[in-house]
Design a protein around this motif. Structure first.
Motif, PDB file in Angstrom:
ATOM      1  N   THR A  27      26.216  29.842  46.082  1.00 34.86           N
ATOM      2  CA  THR A  27      25.035  29.784  44.819  1.00 34.86           C
ATOM      3  C   THR A  27      25.858  30.449  43.798  1.00 34.86           C
ATOM      4  O   THR A  27      25.382  30.570  42.595  1.00 34.86           O
ATOM      5  N   ARG A  28      26.991  30.510  43.706  1.00 24.45           N
ATOM      6  CA  ARG A  28      27.851  31.155  42.605  1.00 24.45           C
ATOM      7  C   ARG A  28      28.803  30.175  42.053  1.00 24.45           C
ATOM      8  O   ARG A  28      29.545  29.191  42.675  1.00 24.45           O
ATOM      9  N   GLU A  29      29.041  30.117  40.735  1.00 28.21           N
ATOM     10  CA  GLU A  29      30.288  29.378  40.202  1.00 28.21           C
ATOM     11  C   GLU A  29      31.733  30.136  40.593  1.00 28.21           C
ATOM     12  O   GLU A  29      31.777  31.394  40.144  1.00 28.21           O
ATOM     13  N   LEU A  30      32.745  29.594  41.252  1.00 25.12           N
ATOM     14  CA  LEU A  30      33.736  29.948  41.713  1.00 25.12           C
ATOM     15  C   LEU A  30      34.905  29.887  40.719  1.00 25.12           C
ATOM     16  O   LEU A  30      35.381  28.626  40.585  1.00 25.12           O
ATOM     17  N   ILE A  31      35.545  30.743  40.184  1.00 28.19           N
ATOM     18  CA  ILE A  31      36.413  30.748  38.796  1.00 28.19           C
ATOM     19  C   ILE A  31      37.691  31.441  39.347  1.00 28.19           C
ATOM     20  O   ILE A  31      37.848  32.534  39.593  1.00 28.19           O
ATOM     21  N   PRO A  32      38.571  30.464  39.528  1.00 27.85           N
ATOM     22  CA  PRO A  32      40.189  31.093  39.721  1.00 27.85           C
ATOM     23  C   PRO A  32      40.710  31.815  38.551  1.00 27.85           C
ATOM     24  O   PRO A  32      40.599  31.398  37.233  1.00 27.85           O
ATOM     25  N   TYR A  33      41.436  32.869  38.829  1.00 25.34           N
ATOM     26  CA  TYR A  33      42.322  33.469  37.819  1.00 25.34           C
ATOM     27  C   TYR A  33      43.705  33.607  38.282  1.00 25.34           C
ATOM     28  O   TYR A  33      43.983  33.632  39.502  1.00 25.34           O
ATOM     29  N   VAL A  34      44.658  34.060  37.259  1.00 26.92           N
ATOM     30  CA  VAL A  34      46.052  33.821  37.689  1.00 26.92           C
ATOM     31  C   VAL A  34      46.550  35.109  38.282  1.00 26.92           C
ATOM     32  O   VAL A  34      47.667  34.968  38.918  1.00 26.92           O
ATOM     33  N   SER A  35      45.967  36.305  38.277  1.00 26.48           N
ATOM     34  CA  SER A  35      46.270  37.487  38.957  1.00 26.48           C
ATOM     35  C   SER A  35      45.170  38.216  39.317  1.00 26.48           C
ATOM     36  O   SER A  35      44.046  37.930  39.023  1.00 26.48           O
ATOM     37  N   VAL A  36      45.381  39.165  40.164  1.00 21.10           N
ATOM     38  CA  VAL A  36      44.597  39.975  40.891  1.00 21.10           C
ATOM     39  C   VAL A  36      43.870  40.963  39.538  1.00 21.10           C
ATOM     40  O   VAL A  36      42.692  41.055  39.279  1.00 21.10           O
ATOM     41  N   GLN A  37      44.775  41.376  38.808  1.00 17.18           N
ATOM     42  CA  GLN A  37      44.286  42.150  37.401  1.00 17.18           C
ATOM     43  C   GLN A  37      43.425  41.355  36.603  1.00 17.18           C
ATOM     44  O   GLN A  37      42.260  42.180  36.249  1.00 17.18           O
ATOM     45  N   SER A  38      43.552  40.013  36.359  1.00 17.32           N
ATOM     46  CA  SER A  38      42.879  39.282  35.616  1.00 17.32           C
ATOM     47  C   SER A  38      41.555  38.880  36.025  1.00 17.32           C
ATOM     48  O   SER A  38      40.489  39.016  35.414  1.00 17.32           O
ATOM     49  N   ALA A  39      41.394  38.903  37.397  1.00 15.84           N
ATOM     50  CA  ALA A  39      40.032  38.713  38.119  1.00 15.84           C
ATOM     51  C   ALA A  39      39.212  40.072  37.996  1.00 15.84           C
ATOM     52  O   ALA A  39      38.075  39.775  37.827  1.00 15.84           O
ATOM     53  N   LEU A  40      39.793  41.328  38.259  1.00 16.11           N
ATOM     54  CA  LEU A  40      39.125  42.503  38.109  1.00 16.11           C
ATOM     55  C   LEU A  40      38.658  42.807  36.792  1.00 16.11           C
ATOM     56  O   LEU A  40      37.536  43.220  36.397  1.00 16.11           O
ATOM     57  N   ASP A  41      39.603  42.531  35.868  1.00 19.48           N
ATOM     58  CA  ASP A  41      39.227  42.693  34.380  1.00 19.48           C
ATOM     59  C   ASP A  41      37.993  41.692  33.844  1.00 19.48           C
ATOM     60  O   ASP A  41      37.363  42.113  33.072  1.00 19.48           O
ATOM     61  N   ALA A  42      37.965  40.503  34.483  1.00 19.79           N
ATOM     62  CA  ALA A  42      36.776  39.683  34.307  1.00 19.79           C
ATOM     63  C   ALA A  42      35.380  40.245  34.589  1.00 19.79           C
ATOM     64  O   ALA A  42      34.626  40.161  33.917  1.00 19.79           O
ATOM     65  N   VAL A  43      35.577  41.079  35.559  1.00 22.01           N
ATOM     66  CA  VAL A  43      34.425  41.867  35.967  1.00 22.01           C
ATOM     67  C   VAL A  43      34.000  42.903  35.118  1.00 22.01           C
ATOM     68  O   VAL A  43      33.024  42.960  34.583  1.00 22.01           O
ATOM     69  N   ARG A  44      35.259  43.598  34.811  1.00 17.37           N
ATOM     70  CA  ARG A  44      35.049  44.681  33.873  1.00 17.37           C
ATOM     71  C   ARG A  44      34.345  44.217  32.391  1.00 17.37           C
ATOM     72  O   ARG A  44      33.661  44.972  31.749  1.00 17.37           O
ATOM     73  N   ALA A  45      34.897  43.163  31.994  1.00 16.48           N
ATOM     74  CA  ALA A  45      34.501  42.622  30.722  1.00 16.48           C
ATOM     75  C   ALA A  45      33.206  41.883  30.641  1.00 16.48           C
ATOM     76  O   ALA A  45      32.607  41.476  29.613  1.00 16.48           O
ATOM     77  N   GLY A  46      32.520  41.848  32.036  1.00 11.36           N
ATOM     78  CA  GLY A  46      31.229  41.094  31.924  1.00 11.36           C
ATOM     79  C   GLY A  46      31.249  39.468  32.210  1.00 11.36           C
ATOM     80  O   GLY A  46      30.486  38.966  32.150  1.00 11.36           O
ATOM     81  N   GLU A  47      32.418  39.206  32.287  1.00 11.56           N
ATOM     82  CA  GLU A  47      32.861  37.828  32.363  1.00 11.56           C
ATOM     83  C   GLU A  47      32.486  37.038  33.922  1.00 11.56           C
ATOM     84  O   GLU A  47      32.197  35.844  33.841  1.00 11.56           O
ATOM     85  N   ALA A  48      32.275  37.783  34.669  1.00  9.69           N
ATOM     86  CA  ALA A  48      32.033  37.646  36.019  1.00  9.69           C
ATOM     87  C   ALA A  48      31.339  38.779  36.589  1.00  9.69           C
ATOM     88  O   ALA A  48      31.274  39.677  36.454  1.00  9.69           O
ATOM     89  N   GLU A  49      30.493  38.131  37.606  1.00 14.38           N
ATOM     90  CA  GLU A  49      29.505  39.061  38.384  1.00 14.38           C
ATOM     91  C   GLU A  49      30.362  39.868  39.490  1.00 14.38           C
ATOM     92  O   GLU A  49      30.159  41.187  39.655  1.00 14.38           O
ATOM     93  N   ALA A  50      31.330  39.452  39.860  1.00 12.47           N
ATOM     94  CA  ALA A  50      32.067  40.216  40.832  1.00 12.47           C
ATOM     95  C   ALA A  50      33.611  39.480  41.030  1.00 12.47           C
ATOM     96  O   ALA A  50      33.759  38.126  40.673  1.00 12.47           O
ATOM     97  N   ALA A  51      34.602  40.078  41.692  1.00  9.29           N
ATOM     98  CA  ALA A  51      35.803  39.362  41.872  1.00  9.29           C
ATOM     99  C   ALA A  51      36.297  39.617  43.459  1.00  9.29           C
ATOM    100  O   ALA A  51      35.659  40.669  44.011  1.00  9.29           O
ATOM    101  N   PHE A  52      36.972  38.708  43.846  1.00  4.89           N
ATOM    102  CA  PHE A  52      37.397  38.486  45.254  1.00  4.89           C
ATOM    103  C   PHE A  52      38.740  38.577  45.384  1.00  4.89           C
ATOM    104  O   PHE A  52      39.290  37.515  45.028  1.00  4.89           O
ATOM    105  N   VAL A  53      39.284  39.588  45.915  1.00  2.06           N
ATOM    106  CA  VAL A  53      41.054  39.975  45.938  1.00  2.06           C
ATOM    107  C   VAL A  53      41.344  40.266  47.277  1.00  2.06           C
ATOM    108  O   VAL A  53      40.516  40.966  47.954  1.00  2.06           O
ATOM    109  N   PRO A  54      42.607  40.181  47.584  1.00  2.54           N
ATOM    110  CA  PRO A  54      43.018  40.630  49.195  1.00  2.54           C
ATOM    111  C   PRO A  54      43.421  42.030  48.561  1.00  2.54           C
ATOM    112  O   PRO A  54      43.833  42.506  47.683  1.00  2.54           O
ATOM    113  N   ILE A  55      43.099  42.978  49.844  1.00  2.00           N
ATOM    114  CA  ILE A  55      43.316  44.308  49.660  1.00  2.00           C
ATOM    115  C   ILE A  55      44.285  44.793  50.848  1.00  2.00           C
ATOM    116  O   ILE A  55      44.868  46.053  50.644  1.00  2.00           O
ATOM    117  N   GLU A  56      44.453  44.245  51.706  1.00  2.00           N
ATOM    118  CA  GLU A  56      45.226  44.734  52.948  1.00  2.00           C
ATOM    119  C   GLU A  56      45.684  43.638  53.824  1.00  2.00           C
ATOM    120  O   GLU A  56      44.995  42.520  53.886  1.00  2.00           O
TER     121      GLU A  56
END
Length: 310
Positions: A27-56
């Motif tokens: 139910t979401r638009e899935l938007i690829p980002y070039v890095s983990v940092q840019s994906a998380l910054d998109a959430v901080r900036a309000g450009e995305a509802e959430a970010a999905f990233v590898p952690i371990e």
């Protein structure tokens, strides 16, 4: 906030595959980002509802890029996690033979998972790191490298062939991914949860780490991840990323967090969320005095003492 999820791209990453296992991803638009940092910054900036990233991953441990991004900057919170079994394919341009390969590329986290295979089959090939495994495949398509370690599913997306499949040094290797959003009330406990935090010591002293871990041990809380990360304040200055069994609404977990808040310079709460394997935390008999009922009873006793009702 837009109904979109950012993820480590480009299209064809293991991250995208794991993200699509979440029902809400449909139910979401899935938007690829070039890095983990840019994906998380998109959430901080309000450009995305959430970010999905590898952690371990189960071979090399914590993904330091993700951990460092969660440690620094505006606070974010983990809401979900996904475990994905990982095997790699060696993707090449059509017609490429194993003997033609002089350069290979993948995400840095992939190298420890294929190191032995690479030594056995491509010992003289030069390794180049890429922003993601799918990005490595794209660079092979463009002719910058001869081969990429990526998911076999990425071959069609980038016009490549899988020269070898099922590549892995460790059986049953898995990568853990997390859905990260802006801070809010955590979801209700499920009985199979984990809580993630970051701790900073007040000072460096003998037994300092023992003091931190003791807050968990005395309450019977099992740890699932413990990794130190440099703070950037000089050699020997570290913070500690921790995953603990349980939910912040569990009395013993809340009590441990209060204890840590008292003795630490800083505590960053990263969220309480369902475990991907849905295993209850108390798989062993709880230690004496560490059940939630015992914490409630003890708190009630102190309150009665304060009221003169003991």
């Amino acid at each position: 906030m837009p109904a979109s999820y950012a993820y480590l791209g480009p299209e064809g990453t293991f991250t995208e595959v794991a993200l699509r296992t979440l029902p809400e991803a449909a139910t979401r638009e899935l938007i690829p980002y070039v890095s983990v940092q840019s994906a998380l910054d998109a959430v901080r900036a309000g450009e995305a509802e959430a970010a999905f990233v590898p952690i371990e991953n189960s071979v090399e441990g914590g993904i330091t890029t993700t951990l460092d991004e969660l440690v620094a900057g505006a606070p974010l919170m983990i809401y979900r996690e996904v475990l994905l079994s990982i095997t790699f394919a060696l993707l090449v341009r059509p017609g490429t033979r194993l003997s033609d390969i002089k350069t290979v590329s993948a995400h840095p986290a992939a190298q420890p998972q294929v190191r032995n295979w690479l030594k056995k089959h491509l010992a003289d090939a030069h390794w180049e790191s890429a922003a993601s495994n799918a990005d490595a495949a794209r660079l092979v398509q463009e002719g910058q490298y001869d081969a990429a370690f990526a998911g076999e599913f990425a071959a069609a997306r980038y016009g490549l062939e899988a020269l070898e499949t099922g590549i892995h040094d460790a059986e049953n290797a898995q990568t853990r991914f997390v859905l990260v959003g802006r801070p809010a009330r955590p979801a209700a406990p499920t009985g199979a949860d984990k809580t993630s935090i970051v701790l900073w010591q007040r000072d460096d002293h003998p037994g300092g780490l023992r003091d931190l871990l003791g807050e968990f041990a005395t309450r019977g809380i099992n740890l699932m991840l413990l990794q130190s990360r440099p703070t950037g304040a000089g050699i020997g200055n570290y913070c500690f990323c921790i995953d603990a069994e349980g939910h912040i609404s569990d009395r013993r977990v809340a009590d441990a967090l209060m204890g840590l808040k008292r003795i630490c310079l800083q505590v960053r709460y990263l969220g309480s969320y369902p475990r991907a394997d849905m295993r209850p935390g108390d798989v062993r008999p709880p230690r004496l005095g560490t059940s939630d009922d015992e914490f409630v009873a003890a708190a009630d006793w102190v309150a009665r003492c304060q009221d003169g009702r003991f």
